[in-house]
Scaffold this motif. Structure first.
Motif, mmCIF file in Angstrom:
data_model
loop_
_atom_site.group_PDB
_atom_site.id
_atom_site.type_symbol
_atom_site.label_atom_id
_atom_site.label_comp_id
_atom_site.label_asym_id
_atom_site.label_seq_id
_atom_site.Cartn_x
_atom_site.Cartn_y
_atom_site.Cartn_z
ATOM 1 N N LEU A 1 -7.091 26.376 -89.225
ATOM 2 C CA LEU A 1 -6.575 25.735 -90.435
ATOM 3 C C LEU A 1 -5.142 25.301 -90.173
ATOM 4 O O LEU A 1 -4.285 26.126 -89.836
ATOM 5 C CB LEU A 1 -6.612 26.705 -91.612
ATOM 6 C CG LEU A 1 -7.972 27.316 -91.964
ATOM 7 C CD1 LEU A 1 -7.814 28.365 -93.061
ATOM 8 C CD2 LEU A 1 -8.949 26.237 -92.406
ATOM 9 N N VAL A 2 -4.889 24.005 -90.263
ATOM 10 C CA VAL A 2 -3.547 23.497 -90.046
ATOM 11 C C VAL A 2 -3.153 22.630 -91.235
ATOM 12 O O VAL A 2 -3.997 22.188 -92.018
ATOM 13 C CB VAL A 2 -3.447 22.672 -88.744
ATOM 14 C CG1 VAL A 2 -3.819 23.509 -87.542
ATOM 15 C CG2 VAL A 2 -4.318 21.417 -88.822
ATOM 16 N N ALA B 1 0.131 23.851 -98.038
ATOM 17 C CA ALA B 1 -1.141 23.113 -98.024
ATOM 18 C C ALA B 1 -2.289 23.952 -98.577
ATOM 19 O O ALA B 1 -3.348 23.417 -98.899
ATOM 20 C CB ALA B 1 -1.467 22.663 -96.594
ATOM 21 N N GLY B 2 -2.113 25.284 -98.673
ATOM 22 C CA GLY B 2 -3.157 26.140 -99.230
ATOM 23 C C GLY B 2 -3.863 27.001 -98.206
ATOM 24 O O GLY B 2 -4.891 27.611 -98.509
ATOM 25 N N LYS B 3 -3.304 27.102 -96.993
ATOM 26 C CA LYS B 3 -3.978 27.848 -95.922
ATOM 27 C C LYS B 3 -4.032 29.345 -96.243
ATOM 28 O O LYS B 3 -5.103 29.959 -96.220
ATOM 29 C CB LYS B 3 -3.251 27.599 -94.589
ATOM 30 C CG LYS B 3 -3.120 26.132 -94.208
ATOM 31 C CD LYS B 3 -2.450 25.936 -92.871
ATOM 32 C CE LYS B 3 -1.003 26.389 -92.850
ATOM 33 N NZ LYS B 3 -0.121 25.576 -93.741
ATOM 34 N N SER B 4 -2.886 29.945 -96.533
ATOM 35 C CA SER B 4 -2.859 31.378 -96.849
ATOM 36 C C SER B 4 -3.571 31.669 -98.166
ATOM 37 O O SER B 4 -4.194 32.732 -98.326
ATOM 38 C CB SER B 4 -1.408 31.875 -96.918
ATOM 39 O OG SER B 4 -0.786 31.768 -95.640
ATOM 40 N N THR B 5 -3.501 30.732 -99.093
ATOM 41 C CA THR B 5 -4.205 30.901 -100.371
ATOM 42 C C THR B 5 -5.704 31.002 -100.141
ATOM 43 O O THR B 5 -6.403 31.795 -100.801
ATOM 44 C CB THR B 5 -3.899 29.723 -101.312
ATOM 45 O OG1 THR B 5 -2.491 29.662 -101.546
ATOM 46 C CG2 THR B 5 -4.624 29.876 -102.644
ATOM 47 N N LEU B 6 -6.215 30.233 -99.191
ATOM 48 C CA LEU B 6 -7.648 30.294 -98.884
ATOM 49 C C LEU B 6 -8.033 31.690 -98.395
ATOM 50 O O LEU B 6 -9.084 32.221 -98.770
ATOM 51 C CB LEU B 6 -8.004 29.238 -97.834
ATOM 52 C CG LEU B 6 -9.486 29.172 -97.433
ATOM 53 C CD1 LEU B 6 -10.370 28.899 -98.645
ATOM 54 C CD2 LEU B 6 -9.698 28.102 -96.365
ATOM 55 N N PHE B 7 -7.181 32.296 -97.577
ATOM 56 C CA PHE B 7 -7.436 33.671 -97.130
ATOM 57 C C PHE B 7 -7.477 34.626 -98.320
ATOM 58 O O PHE B 7 -8.325 35.526 -98.388
ATOM 59 C CB PHE B 7 -6.357 34.116 -96.138
ATOM 60 C CG PHE B 7 -6.594 33.637 -94.719
ATOM 61 C CD1 PHE B 7 -7.511 32.635 -94.450
ATOM 62 C CD2 PHE B 7 -5.895 34.186 -93.660
ATOM 63 C CE1 PHE B 7 -7.734 32.200 -93.144
ATOM 64 C CE2 PHE B 7 -6.099 33.772 -92.360
ATOM 65 C CZ PHE B 7 -7.030 32.764 -92.109
ATOM 66 N N LEU C 1 -5.547 20.663 -93.843
ATOM 67 C CA LEU C 1 -5.366 20.798 -95.290
ATOM 68 C C LEU C 1 -4.053 20.167 -95.718
ATOM 69 O O LEU C 1 -3.046 20.231 -94.993
ATOM 70 C CB LEU C 1 -5.367 22.279 -95.696
ATOM 71 C CG LEU C 1 -6.627 23.098 -95.383
ATOM 72 C CD1 LEU C 1 -6.472 24.514 -95.901
ATOM 73 C CD2 LEU C 1 -7.864 22.451 -95.986
ATOM 74 N N ASN C 2 -4.066 19.565 -96.894
ATOM 75 C CA ASN C 2 -2.862 18.950 -97.444
ATOM 76 C C ASN C 2 -2.950 19.022 -98.967
ATOM 77 O O ASN C 2 -3.894 18.511 -99.565
ATOM 78 C CB ASN C 2 -2.732 17.495 -96.973
ATOM 79 C CG ASN C 2 -1.365 16.929 -97.277
ATOM 80 O OD1 ASN C 2 -0.392 17.666 -97.479
ATOM 81 N ND2 ASN C 2 -1.277 15.608 -97.320
#
Length: 594
Positions: free
Chosen positions: A379-380, A385-391, A555-556
């Motif tokens: 995930l970049v 962009a929401g990367k940690s939120t997805l975790f 992700l953006n």
């Protein structure tokens, strides 16, 4: 509004009383000792009367010795009763507070992580320590003192009437005059005590914050300013304490003047009665004893009322914690379960999510993504962009606002949170290590792991050599947050812990971004071993990790902007190409517009 506060406090005291009820036997022991000591104390007045009238007045050495021995017997009985009362009352306070602390902690540790983002940790800690300590003081002391003094007051008034009704009438008139200033000044003192506690709490919070970030303080040479600010906090606390001391000193002075003045008036009137033969000297001495006893009891009860008010506030704050709702739970009906071993198939369908503090800004916005068993997905994207939120959503620290996340085809909201989270192993950018030994930290995800399993996991994480070189090896104790280890060593312990957990899905949150080249190489090797045969989601800014991924999701602003391999995204995604140019030092050329 005031009625609502009173109702809440009464409810909180009732909830606290429920913690006391299981210890009925100890309550009976304490009450028996309480009544016994109160009775003995009241009997001492009669002992004084007999000592004077039957011992001193008769000029008989035998009678004097007899009544002195009776008096000493009462003192010994009072001492034994006081010991019993103190033991059981204090035991009850300590036991109840221990139960409260355990229940509050057991409740807090099950609450969803989002609760702690909207509630200050230091405040919760204060409720678990300062508020429960106040409750312990009230349950283990103040309530007993109040009951004892109520008994003494009632018994003392009865004995006053029996001893001399005329003098008792004088006492009844003087008691309100003594009690009124006690109540007035007592209220002021209680208000200032609360302010003083708040100021002292501010001092404690500032100490914890500064000492917790001591390296940053020194790095920015901030000591001088911190000393100045701390001095301001200390002086504020001292100013309030000084004001409280003045009010309390005035209260004590007024009480002494009024109480001893009333005693002097009684001695004068009673002395005239003794001279005129209407009462004996022993009766006057007993009367003075009982009048002082009643006055002291009334003053003590008024003080305890303030303590009970403070305890009600503390109980209310603790009950608030116990009543906090856990928003992340399994459904009441239709709970599903997963098999012991799962391949690690993830499906994210039209998921949107916004944090409670920012309800209008979606951190994840209509995201669709599938992860196949055994696949490594990177995930970049830019920050936010929401990367940690997805975790967070995968681990169900929060629930998505719309859409659903499926694990092995099951909506994760249909699973027990513990059943869901056993399927994941998390390695974060800042590894979470706890105070204790290295061995304890490695066993965190698998408490029953054998020593052979621990060492095998450490070897796979390239951590065994540096652990074995420590003075106590795996028994070496770490400071708070792993203090004493380098960043690379902490990260390798975290990876070893994840290897030991042996979960089918691995979540790597920028696990190598803060490491030097040597540490990164060792950690990367350990990660590659950890990722073998596991479904892996990687948040990464390191080119090596991204290039080795099966697919890369760009992700953006919470949306999936592009999906593919490194080479495909360099060609097809302008955002990824820009990120690659800035973060991975790869060449990026402007796309050709035909």
């Amino acid at each position: 509004m005031q009625q609502d506060v009173s109702t809440a406090r009464i409810g909180a005291l009732k909830a606290t009383f429920e913690f006391i009820l299981p210890y009925k036997r100890q309550i009976v022991f304490a009450l028996c000792a309480l009544f016994f000591t109160a009775g003995i104390t009241l009997s001492i007045g009669q002992g004084v009367r007999l000592l004077i009238d039957q011992g001193l007045a008769t000029q008989s050495e035998h009678m004097l010795t007899r009544y002195v021995l009776i008096f000493l017997g009462l003192i010994v009985a009072l001492a034994l009763g006081t010991f019993t009362r103190y033991y059981w009352v204090t035991w009850l306070g300590e036991r109840v507070v221990a139960d409260i602390r355990r229940k509050v902690f057991d409740h807090l540790i099950e609450l969803h992580p989002g609760f702690f983002e909207s509630n200050r940790g230091l405040e919760i800690q204060s409720r678990l320590t300062a508020d429960t300590t106040l409750l312990q003081s009230v349950i283990g002391s103040s309530v007993s003192v109040a009951l004892r003094n109520i008994i003494m007051m009632i018994g003392g008034i009865i004995w006053l009437f029996i001893t001399n009704a005329k003098l008792t009438a004088i006492v009844m008139i003087s008691v309100p005059l003594v009690v009124s200033p006690i109540l007035i000044f007592g209220r002021r003192v209680r208000g200032l005590s609360r302010r003083s506690q708040d100021k002292v709490a501010d001092v404690g919070s500032y100490i914890g914050e500064v000492l917790g970030q001591i390296k940053t303080v020194h790095a920015y040479n901030h000591q001088k300013l911190d000393k100045q600010r701390f001095s301001e906090h200390v002086e504020d606390a001292f100013s309030v304490a000084k004001e409280r001391i003045v009010q309390r000193a005035i209260l004590v002075t007024v009480v002494i003047v009024l109480v001893l003045g009333a005693v002097g008036a009684m001695l004068w009137i009673g002395g005239l009665d003794v001279i005129q033969g209407r009462i004996s000297g022993g009766e006057l001495a007993a009367f003075v004893f009982y009048s002082v006893l009643v006055g002291a009891a009334v003053g003590s009860v008024s003080e305890v009322i303030g303590e009970l008010q403070r305890a009600a506030g503390a109980a209310e704050r603790i009950v608030e914690l116990l009543q906090s709702k856990n928003e992340i739970t399994a459904p009441q009906f239709g709970v599903k379960s997963l098999p012991e071993l799962i391949p690690g198939n993830l499906s994210i369908r039209d998921v949107s999510f916004s944090y409670p503090a920012r309800p209008d800004a979606n951190a994840i916005d209509h995201l669709n993504l599938d992860v196949a068993p055994g696949e490594t997905l990177a995930l970049v994207g830019p920050s936010g962009a929401g990367k940690s939120t997805l975790f967070d959503l995968l681990l169900r620290f929060f629930d998505c606002k719309t859409g659903e996340i499926r694990l092995e085809g099951v909506d994760i909201r249909q699973l027990e949170p513990t059943d869901l989270r056993r399927c994941f192993a998390l390695v974060s950018q800042t590894p979470a290590l706890f105070f204790g030994s290295i061995e304890d930290n490695l066993r965190y995800g698998k408490p029953d792991a054998t020593q052979e399993e621990i060492e095998a996991a450490a070897k796979a994480a390239n951590a065994h050599d540096f652990i074995a070189a420590l003075p106590q090896g795996y028994k070496t104790r770490l400071g708070d947050a792993g203090l004493g280890l380098s960043g690379g060593q902490k990260q390798r312990i975290a990876i070893a812990r994840a290897i030991l957990t042996d979960a089918p899905i691995l979540l790597l949150d920028e696990a190598t971004s803060a490491l030097d080249a040597q540490s990164e190489y060792l950690v990367q090797q350990a990660l590659e071993r950890l990722m073998e045969g596991r479904t892996t989601l990687v948040i990464a800014h390191r080119l090596a990790t991204v290039k080795n991924a099966d697919r890369i999701a760009v992700l953006n602003h919470g949306r999936l902007e592009a999906l593919g391999s490194h080479s495909e995204l360099i060609r097809d995604s302008e955002l990824y190409a820009r990120l690659a140019d800035l973060q991975f030092n790869t060449e990026w050329e402007e796309p050709v517009v035909e």
